[in-house]
Design a protein around this motif. Structure first.
Motif, short mmCIF file in Angstrom:
data_model
loop_
_atom_site.label_atom_id
_atom_site.label_comp_id
_atom_site.label_asym_id
_atom_site.label_seq_id
_atom_site.Cartn_x
_atom_site.Cartn_y
_atom_site.Cartn_z
N ASP A 134 -5.40 4.43 14.94
CA ASP A 134 -5.38 3.28 14.04
C ASP A 134 -6.31 3.58 12.86
N ALA A 135 -6.31 2.71 11.88
CA ALA A 135 -7.19 2.91 10.73
C ALA A 135 -7.72 1.58 10.22
N GLU A 136 -9.02 1.55 10.00
CA GLU A 136 -9.60 0.42 9.29
C GLU A 136 -9.35 0.65 7.81
N VAL A 137 -8.87 -0.38 7.13
CA VAL A 137 -8.58 -0.26 5.71
C VAL A 137 -9.41 -1.28 4.93
N LEU A 138 -9.68 -0.92 3.71
CA LEU A 138 -10.48 -1.77 2.84
C LEU A 138 -9.97 -1.61 1.42
N VAL A 139 -9.78 -2.71 0.74
CA VAL A 139 -9.39 -2.71 -0.66
C VAL A 139 -10.46 -3.46 -1.43
N ALA A 140 -10.90 -2.88 -2.54
CA ALA A 140 -11.86 -3.55 -3.43
C ALA A 140 -11.30 -3.48 -4.84
N VAL A 141 -11.17 -4.62 -5.48
CA VAL A 141 -10.56 -4.71 -6.81
C VAL A 141 -11.63 -5.14 -7.82
N VAL A 142 -11.65 -4.46 -8.95
CA VAL A 142 -12.57 -4.80 -10.03
C VAL A 142 -12.27 -6.24 -10.48
N PRO A 143 -13.30 -7.07 -10.69
CA PRO A 143 -13.08 -8.48 -11.01
C PRO A 143 -12.05 -8.75 -12.12
N ALA A 144 -12.02 -7.96 -13.17
CA ALA A 144 -11.08 -8.20 -14.26
C ALA A 144 -9.62 -8.04 -13.84
N ARG A 146 -2.06 -4.94 11.23
CA ARG A 146 -0.67 -4.83 10.76
C ARG A 146 -0.11 -3.51 11.29
N ARG A 147 1.07 -3.57 11.87
CA ARG A 147 1.72 -2.36 12.37
C ARG A 147 2.10 -1.49 11.19
N VAL A 148 1.87 -0.18 11.36
CA VAL A 148 2.24 0.79 10.33
C VAL A 148 3.72 1.11 10.51
N THR A 149 4.47 1.03 9.45
CA THR A 149 5.88 1.41 9.49
C THR A 149 6.10 2.53 8.49
N THR A 150 6.97 3.43 8.85
CA THR A 150 7.29 4.51 7.93
C THR A 150 8.33 4.01 6.94
N ARG A 151 8.40 4.66 5.81
CA ARG A 151 9.38 4.29 4.80
C ARG A 151 10.79 4.38 5.40
N ALA A 152 11.04 5.41 6.22
CA ALA A 152 12.37 5.57 6.81
C ALA A 152 12.70 4.38 7.71
N ALA A 153 11.70 3.88 8.45
CA ALA A 153 11.93 2.76 9.35
C ALA A 153 12.21 1.48 8.58
N THR A 154 11.62 1.32 7.41
CA THR A 154 11.81 0.09 6.65
C THR A 154 13.06 0.13 5.81
N THR A 155 13.64 1.32 5.59
CA THR A 155 14.81 1.39 4.74
C THR A 155 16.06 1.84 5.50
N ALA A 156 15.93 2.05 6.82
CA ALA A 156 17.08 2.46 7.60
C ALA A 156 18.11 1.34 7.68
N PRO A 157 19.39 1.67 7.61
CA PRO A 157 20.41 0.61 7.73
C PRO A 157 20.39 0.02 9.12
N MET A 216 -3.03 -2.06 -1.00
CA MET A 216 -2.83 -2.18 0.45
C MET A 216 -1.53 -1.51 0.86
N ASP A 217 -0.49 -1.63 0.06
CA ASP A 217 0.77 -0.94 0.36
C ASP A 217 0.57 0.58 0.34
N ARG A 218 -0.22 1.08 -0.61
CA ARG A 218 -0.49 2.53 -0.65
C ARG A 218 -1.26 2.96 0.59
N LEU A 219 -2.22 2.15 1.04
CA LEU A 219 -2.96 2.49 2.25
C LEU A 219 -2.03 2.51 3.46
N GLY A 220 -1.06 1.60 3.49
CA GLY A 220 -0.07 1.62 4.57
C GLY A 220 0.74 2.91 4.55
#
Length: 153
Positions: free
Chosen positions: A71-81, A140-151, A92-96
């Motif tokens: 598993d992975a602990e993730v953290l996002v920090a955004v500049v106030p502006a 949040r469960r990690v899904t691969t791009r193939a899993a999310t776009t498979a028919p 967060m999507d990129r970290l996924g």
């Protein structure tokens, strides 16, 4: 009304260091509340870090991934502006995607008790697909791009 999300780039930091840009992104909570201690300018940081920049070179935020035991602990920090403009969700999507590339099972975050916007951040994570656990962890469960776009079958 907030402005739309700018065009962004995702760049891995091969040797992540604490600097003024990270300090700005972690404001007002600061690094200590996120378990990063009290780094000084130029101090090395552990884990994997990425820089989020606009296509014009402005730093918009950072993403961090600490993978252990599948598993992975993730953290996002955004500049106030750039807050409120979709930069955090984009990061967060990129970290996924990074977690999927490492064949990890879950990404998680624990919003620290001392965080000045604890409830808002936990709610935001819920909107990003994270489920709250009794332990205070949001996963949040990690899904691969193939899993999310498979028919569908």
């Amino acid at each position: 009304m907030t402005e739309g999300r700018p065009e962004l780039t995702w760049t891995e930091e091969p040797t992540p260091l604490w600097d003024a840009d990270k300090a700005a992104a972690f404001s007002p909570a600061g690094p200590t509340v996120h378990g990063l201690g009290t780094p000084a300018e130029g101090d090395a940081l552990g884990d994997a870090w990425w820089r989020v920049e606009t296509t014009t070179g402005e730093i918009a935020g950072f993403g961090r991934l600490d993978d252990t035991w599948g598993d992975a602990e993730v953290l996002v920090a955004v500049v106030p502006a750039f807050r409120g403009r979709g930069v955090g969700a984009w990061a967060m999507d990129r970290l996924g995607e990074e977690a999927a590339a490492r064949s990890l099972n879950y990404v998680y975050n624990v919003v620290p008790v001392g965080h000045p916007d604890r409830e808002a951040v936990a709610s935001w994570l819920g909107h990003q697909g994270f489920d709250a656990r009794d332990t205070g962890e949001l996963r949040r469960r990690v899904t691969t791009r193939a899993a999310t776009t498979a028919p569908s079958q």
